[in-house]
Design an enzyme around this catalytic site. Sequence first.
Site, mmCIF file in Angstrom:
data_model
loop_
_atom_site.group_PDB
_atom_site.id
_atom_site.type_symbol
_atom_site.label_atom_id
_atom_site.label_comp_id
_atom_site.label_asym_id
_atom_site.label_seq_id
_atom_site.Cartn_x
_atom_site.Cartn_y
_atom_site.Cartn_z
ATOM 1 N N TRP A 198 6.767 6.899 5.935
ATOM 2 C CA TRP A 198 5.390 6.465 6.116
ATOM 3 C C TRP A 198 4.883 6.964 7.481
ATOM 4 O O TRP A 198 5.599 6.879 8.474
ATOM 5 C CB TRP A 198 5.317 4.926 6.048
ATOM 6 N N ASP A 365 -12.793 -0.127 0.827
ATOM 7 C CA ASP A 365 -11.334 -0.149 0.690
ATOM 8 C C ASP A 365 -10.865 -1.527 0.235
ATOM 9 O O ASP A 365 -11.639 -2.343 -0.286
ATOM 10 C CB ASP A 365 -10.674 0.312 2.005
ATOM 11 N N ASP A 366 -9.601 -1.804 0.454
ATOM 12 C CA ASP A 366 -8.927 -3.020 0.003
ATOM 13 C C ASP A 366 -9.660 -4.293 0.443
ATOM 14 O O ASP A 366 -10.181 -4.353 1.558
ATOM 15 C CB ASP A 366 -7.523 -2.985 0.623
ATOM 16 N N ARG A 442 5.421 -5.309 0.866
ATOM 17 C CA ARG A 442 4.071 -5.723 1.245
ATOM 18 C C ARG A 442 3.643 -6.959 0.434
ATOM 19 O O ARG A 442 2.544 -7.019 -0.081
ATOM 20 C CB ARG A 442 3.082 -4.580 1.011
ATOM 21 N N LYS A 475 -10.386 5.327 -5.005
ATOM 22 C CA LYS A 475 -9.133 5.584 -4.270
ATOM 23 C C LYS A 475 -8.052 4.733 -4.934
ATOM 24 O O LYS A 475 -8.130 3.511 -4.922
ATOM 25 C CB LYS A 475 -9.308 5.182 -2.804
ATOM 26 N N ASP A 477 -4.410 3.488 -4.955
ATOM 27 C CA ASP A 477 -3.305 3.304 -4.008
ATOM 28 C C ASP A 477 -2.048 2.825 -4.729
ATOM 29 O O ASP A 477 -2.107 2.376 -5.881
ATOM 30 C CB ASP A 477 -3.756 2.280 -2.947
ATOM 31 N N MET A 478 -0.923 2.868 -4.037
ATOM 32 C CA MET A 478 0.359 2.423 -4.611
ATOM 33 C C MET A 478 1.284 2.171 -3.422
ATOM 34 O O MET A 478 1.753 3.127 -2.816
ATOM 35 C CB MET A 478 0.885 3.563 -5.476
ATOM 36 N N ASN A 479 1.496 0.898 -3.080
ATOM 37 C CA ASN A 479 2.030 0.617 -1.748
ATOM 38 C C ASN A 479 3.460 0.114 -1.623
ATOM 39 O O ASN A 479 3.797 -0.505 -0.612
ATOM 40 C CB ASN A 479 1.097 -0.351 -1.022
ATOM 41 N N CYS A 525 -3.322 7.847 -3.459
ATOM 42 C CA CYS A 525 -2.851 7.367 -2.160
ATOM 43 C C CYS A 525 -1.616 6.550 -2.452
ATOM 44 O O CYS A 525 -1.481 5.973 -3.522
ATOM 45 C CB CYS A 525 -3.955 6.492 -1.546
ATOM 46 N N ASP A 547 -1.348 7.567 6.302
ATOM 47 C CA ASP A 547 -2.022 6.480 7.016
ATOM 48 C C ASP A 547 -2.088 6.771 8.509
ATOM 49 O O ASP A 547 -2.754 6.060 9.254
ATOM 50 C CB ASP A 547 -1.274 5.154 6.805
#
Length: 732
Positions: A198, A365-366, A442, A475, A477-479, A525, A547
Amino acid sequence: MNIVYNKTSNHFHLYNDRISYIIGITVGGDIINLYYGKRIHDRDDFSHVIFRMGLPNVAVDADTESYSKELNRQEYSSFGTTDFGVQAFEIEMENGSRISSFSYKSHKIYAGKPVITGLPATYADESEAMTLDITLKDELAGVGLVLSYTIFDKYPVVARHTVFKNIGEAKVKITRALSCCLDLPDQNYEWMQFSGAWARERIPEIKKLSTGVTYIESRRGVSSANQNPFVILKRPNTDEFMGEAIAFSFVYSGNFIALADGSTHGRLRMLMGINPDRFAWPLESGESFETPEVVIAMTDSGLNDLSHTYHRLYNNNLVRGKWKNKPRPILINNWEATFMDFTEDSILKIASKAKDAGVELFVLDDGWFGDRDDDFAGLGDWVENPKKLPQGMAGLSKKINDLGLKFGFWIEPEMVNPDSNLFRRHPDWILAAPGRKSSLGRHQLVLDYSRKEVVDHIFDMLYAVISSSKIDYIKWDMNRPLTEVYSVAASSEEQGMIAHKYVLGVYSLYSRLTEAFPDILFESCSSGGNRFDAGMLYYAPQAWCSDNTDAIDRIRIQYGSSYGYPLVSMGAHVSAVPNQQTGRSTSIDTRANVAYFGTFGYELDLNEISDEEFELVKKQIEFMKENRELIQFGDFYRLRSPFEKDQCAWMVVSEDKSKAIVGFYCMRSNVNVLPGFLKLAGLDENKKYKMEGKIYFGDELMNMGLSVLEFQKKGFALARDFDSFVTVIEAV
Ligand code: GLA
């Protein structure tokens, strides 16, 4: 481009202007490589290349007693008979035997390129490529194999994948199904991989190859920031501008392996495909399994040329839809400006200022959905949070559109927080091993995308919110990595399929969303660049690179990414200083000078910068609007490596060589050293170019170089850390 089959000598010759790939069929029906490299003439017979001599302590086949797989270059290696190298595939028969013996049955040569069911792949029409499908059979195992090779007309590229089919009565189990095997006749190569973690993704690492195994892999469920599914084999003297190299790019977003196996007899085997670790795919009678694709490119003129091949091929024959070859909108994203702490008003304030600066797209965003005020809750509940969006997405998007901006938002559809309505309703919809605690990442769990009902449900929720408004961008994402990869919906026998089925589930959701909303620009992302791969580019034409938005770190990340991926695929933004990730402060110029070489945007609140900086931002946006077509689709040259020097330089050149843009970055100042010259590339030797008001011939700029001193005199004080310049060169 052509593919010829020579009946008498039983060989296939795939060639275009630059490369030849020659495949032979041995007397016993083995498929072997006779040559791969720079284009050579065809001729009647290449069979002298086959090594037919038993050596001491080498196993040979029982029929001829002279041919050994170990001493010949296999096109799809197996283990258990006469080859002891790493195998490309393995099939287990019901009696427990894992030995196979495939031999040639038939072949098909045709114009164009096949589709791989449910998987991303490069595509080509009949004028752009030709394909050779070689069918092999193992009668005893009751399995058929198709080795598929596509050669492109305009690129030194061969794309490969393999299809397995159970043609017998009995069930078999595939325990290894790599996409390609390429055996090379010598080992004088360096292996170049793109590794990291990361916030420091795709950093090149070089190792000398010799005998034994060198490999990289991902077992994290995604292609990963740790190892990118892209590897270059280069000759030791190959640099950016000269020398041979072969690269392998995996068009896949899950677990993978890339492996070089140097035999002690001198052969080098390169393998790439789905990671066989824990992979097992049962095949009932009549069923097939298709592997993803590996795109193999080669060059005899340096790594920049190799990158140009991937950039052009992926822009023209991988990316699809409305955004293919279209310059990308300049966006502002609120993440680093607000994190999840925002209201509709604070968002509109950021958007309105961005509009004044010339920004074209606002990205929310989030934090807009469910009970999402921090990362402990809400994932899975794709319904607007009325506290933040009182009139829903429809209300906010309309207000943003009314400001004159396009609008898009963030999703993370593969995940669920334990604290969410979705999880409370469907606690069994996650990947989890029975009786064991599920690991968190997370504070979130991974949805079981191997199950259709899970993907259907998420599609319905997202469809509702996207179709409620005018959305131009998403966007995705996949965190977190996948753990406890087990599906309660699958039998014990099917558990080895889950990691791949998960990826297929992700691709199916991408397909459904991109088909339902063909105008939306998708940006993938994964905690930054944790799933930055060619597979993703098939669905989402751009990807958030990292990031880490610190300009100096970004130079390295974007430089490393450029080896395998086009500039237009790299999400790059100007963010606030001191930088959130590194604490480093760089000028707003330098931040833009780096972010220009990507999709370009801002990730800060423009209300919080000085008036003077705001004026600079306006100019930056003007500059990017004028030049983005060239930057995003021109030929990119790496000129000076940030991994070797304290300076980095790169440039893009238009196809007709009439315009170029150079970026030069001082990452660390060196005291009392002459500023030197920067040799440019890709220009027309005989053309005159204008740069900063002066005229130069192309050959002067490329051979003598551009005097860095010129820029210092003009006030670019390159003596200082983190200074940079970007200059435009135009033919006169
Ligand atoms: C990840 C992404 C960021 C941002 C956050 C939101 O870390 O990489 O860009 O979207 O998630 O939670």
